[in-house]
Enzyme design. Structure first.
Site, short mmCIF file in Angstrom:
data_model
loop_
_atom_site.label_atom_id
_atom_site.label_comp_id
_atom_site.label_asym_id
_atom_site.label_seq_id
_atom_site.Cartn_x
_atom_site.Cartn_y
_atom_site.Cartn_z
N GLU A 93 -83.82 -15.71 -39.95
CA GLU A 93 -83.05 -15.71 -39.28
C GLU A 93 -82.95 -13.70 -38.83
O GLU A 93 -83.35 -13.50 -40.55
CB GLU A 93 -82.07 -16.81 -39.79
CG GLU A 93 -82.59 -18.22 -39.46
CD GLU A 93 -80.95 -19.51 -39.59
OE1 GLU A 93 -79.96 -18.34 -39.56
OE2 GLU A 93 -81.53 -20.44 -40.45
N ASP A 142 -82.54 -31.16 -40.05
CA ASP A 142 -82.24 -30.24 -41.01
C ASP A 142 -81.22 -30.58 -41.97
O ASP A 142 -79.91 -29.83 -40.51
CB ASP A 142 -83.06 -29.13 -40.53
CG ASP A 142 -82.73 -28.29 -39.36
OD1 ASP A 142 -81.68 -27.30 -39.89
OD2 ASP A 142 -82.92 -28.31 -38.58
#
Length: 270
Positions: free
Chosen positions: A165, A77
């Site tokens: 996150e 990614d």
């Protein structure tokens, strides 16, 4: 001295007929010449358009890549932080089956390299998906709209991914985060027919999202030799086991991702 005056000559009828015949011929020839030029111009334009189409089609045609089924990693990614990526060189890595590319963040931010990376990764033959960096203090609908209008739905190979996150959610309580994230995931399901892949960090996920979100496809980051274990019933589907991977064509480090047993590329295809 007187001289005899000359009488003017009469024009010959033959000459007049010849002149008219020549003019008629020229007019006829002019019409034929115009028709020939028009036909030639049409043919040239048609050929040029055909060549241009073939060039464009060949330029966008994905490369056929060789891939290994059980390599040490299965995907990567990336975002603008990887800088300029040489996707043709990346495509030489037979381990990589999929690529997720950052598209957007929050309610209004977008990744400046997303469209370039997406187009070139597709052309290099990868299965490509897009992800959104989620901020729990922003309304879910605003974030979904930001993501949805920036990507091209018709070109997505993989289900969307939402990245949740600690950074960006430090001051968001568990209840609000879960509520807004659940709304975002439902909006994706309504639009794309499938829930997004849910990416998060190992400790943050278990502290803030487990076990309520264990029912979704889970993508966990844990930079360790130990596999992630989710709190409560359920298991992860993709493990981001390294943030310091090295792949030819990418300067510096890149995240390396691995399918869990029982999960394949087919499970995340759109």
């Amino acid at each position: 001295m007187l001289t005899e005056q000359k009488r003017p000559r009469k024009r010959s009828g033959r000459r007049r007929r010849r002149s008219k015949s020549l003019q008629s011929y020229l007019r006829k020839y002019k019409r034929k010449l115009y028709a020939m030029l028009k036909y030639a111009a049409t043919a040239i334009i048609a050929v040029c358009l055909t060549l241009a189409y073939q060039h464009f089609a060949n330029g966008e045609k994905p490369t056929q890549r060789k891939m290994v089924a059980n390599g040490p990693y299965h995907g990567i990614d990336v975002s603008k932080f990887q800088g300029t990526i040489d996707w043709e060189r990346v495509a030489e890595d037979e381990n990589i089956q999929f690529v997720y590319i950052k598209a957007s963040e929050g309610s209004s931010s977008v990744d400046s390299r997303y469209k370039e990376n997406f187009r070139k990764a597709k052309k290099a033959g990868f299965k490509v998906g897009s992800y959104h960096y989620f901020l729990g203090w922003k309304p879910a609908k605003e974030q979904f709209d930001n993501f949805n209008r920036y990507i091209d739905r018709s070109k997505q190979d993989l289900i969307p991914m939402v990245d949740v996150e600690l950074t960006g959610n430090k001051n968001v309580n568990r209840e609000l985060l879960q509520s807004r994230l659940a709304e975002f995931m439902q909006l994706v399901k309504d639009e794309y027919g499938k829930y997004p892949l849910l990416y998060s960090q190992y400790r943050f996920y278990n502290d803030n999202l487990a076990p309520e979100f264990n029912k979704y496809f889970i993508f966990i980051a844990r930079y360790s030799n130990k596999e992630p274990v989710l709190k409560g019933a359920g298991k992860y589907n993709i493990w981001q086991f390294s943030e310091k991977g090295r792949v030819a064509g990418i300067k510096g480090h890149v995240d390396l991702d691995r399918f869990a047993n029982g999960t394949t590329i087919a499970d995340i295809e759109l």
